[in-house]
Design an enzyme around this catalytic site. Structure first.
Site, PDB file in Angstrom:
ATOM      1  N   ASP A 215       9.211  -4.977   2.650  1.00  0.00           N
ATOM      2  CA  ASP A 215       8.874  -3.739   1.948  1.00  0.00           C
ATOM      3  C   ASP A 215       8.859  -3.856   0.427  1.00  0.00           C
ATOM      4  OD1 ASP A 215      11.584  -3.925   1.419  1.00  0.00           O
ATOM      5  OD2 ASP A 215      11.865  -1.773   1.475  1.00  0.00           O
ATOM      6  N   GLU A 216       8.764  -5.050  -0.071  1.00  0.00           N
ATOM      7  CA  GLU A 216       8.850  -5.206  -1.522  1.00  0.00           C
ATOM      8  C   GLU A 216       8.120  -6.477  -1.935  1.00  0.00           C
ATOM      9  OE1 GLU A 216      12.376  -4.549  -4.769  1.00  0.00           O
ATOM     10  OE2 GLU A 216      12.893  -5.338  -2.809  1.00  0.00           O
TER      11      GLU A 216
END
Length: 472
Positions: A94-95
């Site tokens: 997610d990053e």
DNA sequence: TCTGGGGTCCTAGGACCC
DNA sequence: TCTGGGGTCCTAGGACCC
């Protein structure tokens, strides 16, 4: 992405929208992986024991993670990032860091203005929302450290720009924990020396930081505290180890059971190793005891292997040498020293090639041409040959393009217009099987775009129709 | 009902080698 | 004849990150 796992679950389960959702291990020894913002209001956060979360927020929905689904959503988002630049460095599902400079969208001057960067970030956030139905936050700055800090400040559902020149003043009053790499232990060491803020790190001086924290860590922190961070964005680095571990609901004491679990973990580890097309030379076992004390034992083989029996036997030997009678709560098996080949491959090669050509006897790397000084020479030589985006052909893997290079390595993505998204491999910059090639016509370019529709998240859950599923 | 699972990087000591 | 100075590899542990 904001509260990613929980947000995916909320998108997939309309009944959970606007409600506290907690994703994590549901067993007696589970911890929270992600809490939705609704749950965070109750004080629930990542890494908190699930039992504590249940006390704080008894009415939340507690869900077991569905990593396959998160991975598919993640790939769609990462695809949007790659539309901005070929240089994308995922940190997790997610990053990611994106090097916009390498994306070449800065205009004629090649320099980003804060406004231009903000516009790109806001468009990205709109695209992420349109395509996945999820919220992402964006931090924009001149370095990875500052972009990360900006994105933390932007959460949830926001965007923050840190303009060049404002870094030090912005950082100075922040707590030391703001800096990446400062965890509980480092923070306490600093606190004992009366250092609580980033500005106080900068004031302390490099010598003091190195004395307190060691050469590497102290030096890095001193640099970052002054707003300096020259680390490049590096796309798709090769994994350096693979491991599998399990915490048991109740402590294990039976030796036969422990050995059975170790064999199971070894198989799981090797399955993932093989799926990645890798092999490894060092086998590690990890044992966490009833009292949470943790030890590791490792053994380096004569050559890399991806044979489950070999890893099982090594792991069994290693565990056999440890006293486990008081009870273990966790067992793990890992493999490191990864290679792209196995011992068996080497034997096969030895049969067909002159022994002297293998391994350390490979021809030496050609020296970089002497342009300018010796140091500048190597850099110039690499940049000239393997510019990101240039087409390349590998004798065995076929056509691809340069995704990035540095430190004597070049990363190539093997795909072409019209092909499905390809795999990444990394080679030495002087690999004789690599050669530059002519650009291919982009007639099939559409096929490499993520085929997605804004409404896919409304399809039923159970992971069957996930975002990223190609539309007809 | 105390504390997951998957990683990365650094340090430090000993063996070993030239 | 009290013991150099590198370098690499291996092992173990610890901090940190998501």
């Amino acid at each position: 992405m904001d509260a990613f796992y929980a947000a995916v679950e909320q998108a997939a389960k309309p009944s959970l929208r606007g409600k506290p959702v907690i994703v994590g291990g549901l067993g007696p020894r589970g911890v929270v992986a992600t809490a939705s913002y609704e749950a965070r209001v109750f004080g629930v956060h990542s890494a908190m024991p699930m039992a504590q979360a249940r006390r704080l927020c008894p009415n939340a929905a507690y869900l077991t993670p569905r990593f396959g689904l998160y991975r598919r959503v993640s790939e769609v988002v990462m695809g949007l990032l790659r539309e901005l630049s070929p240089l994308v460095e995922p940190l997790s599902l997610d990053e990611a860091f994106v090097d916009l400079q390498a994306g070449g969208a800065a205009g004629e001057t090649g320099r980003w203005s804060a406004d231009a960067a903000r516009a790109v970030g806001e468009r990205l956030r709109r695209d992420i929302r349109a395509v996945t139905g999820l919220c992402g936050s964006v931090g924009l700055a001149g370095s990875k450290m500052l972009a990360k800090i900006a994105s933390e400040q932007a959460k949830p559902d926001g965007l923050v720009v840190i303009s060049p020149g404002t870094e030090r003043a912005l950082l100075a009053p922040m707590p030391v924990r703001t800096l990446p790499g400062v965890g509980p232990a480092t923070a306490q060491t600093l606190r004992r020396s009366g250092i609580a803020t980033v500005g106080e790190i900068a004031e302390a001086g490099e010598a003091e930081l190195v004395r307190l924290l060691g050469r590497a860590h102290g030096g890095a922190l001193y640099t970052m505290a002054r707003g300096i961070d020259e680390r490049p964005v590096v796309a798709e680095r090769d994994a350096k180890s693979v491991s599998a571990e399990d915490t048991f609901d109740t402590d294990l004491t039976d030796r036969a059971r422990i050995q059975a679990e170790i064999a199971r973990l070894a198989d799981r580890c090797v399955a993932r190793l093989r799926a990645a097309g890798r092999s490894g030379r060092t086998v590690v076992v990890k044992i966490r005891s009833y009292d949470f004390s943790t030890l590791t034992r490792s053994e380096t083989l004569r050559g890399p292997t991806d044979d489950p029996a070999v890893v099982r036997e090594a792991a069994a030997r290693l565990v056999g040498g440890v006293d486990t009678t008081a009870g273990v709560r966790l067992l793990g098996v890992g493999v490191s020293g990864l290679a792209d080949f196995t011992q068996e491959d080497l034997f096969a090669q030895a049969g067909t090639r002159a022994a002297g050509l293998l391994g350390a006897d490979r021809p030496p790397s050609p020296a970089p041409p002497a342009v300018g000084g010796p140091a500048a020479g190597r850099e110039t030589w690499e940049v000239r040959h393997w510019l990101p985006g240039l087409d390349i052909r590998h004798a065995r893997y076929g056509p691809g393009w340069v995704q990035g290079s540095g430190l004597g390595r070049v990363t190539v993505r093997f795909e072409q217009p019209g092909s499905p998204p390809g795999r990444v491999r990394t080679f030495a910059v002087d690999d004789p099987e690599l050669e530059p090639s002519e650009p291919l016509p982009p007639w099939g370019g559409q096929a490499s775009e993520p085929a997605i529709r804004p409404n896919v998240m409304s399809s039923s859950e159970a992971g069957a129709a996930a975002p990223g599923t190609p539309s007809p």
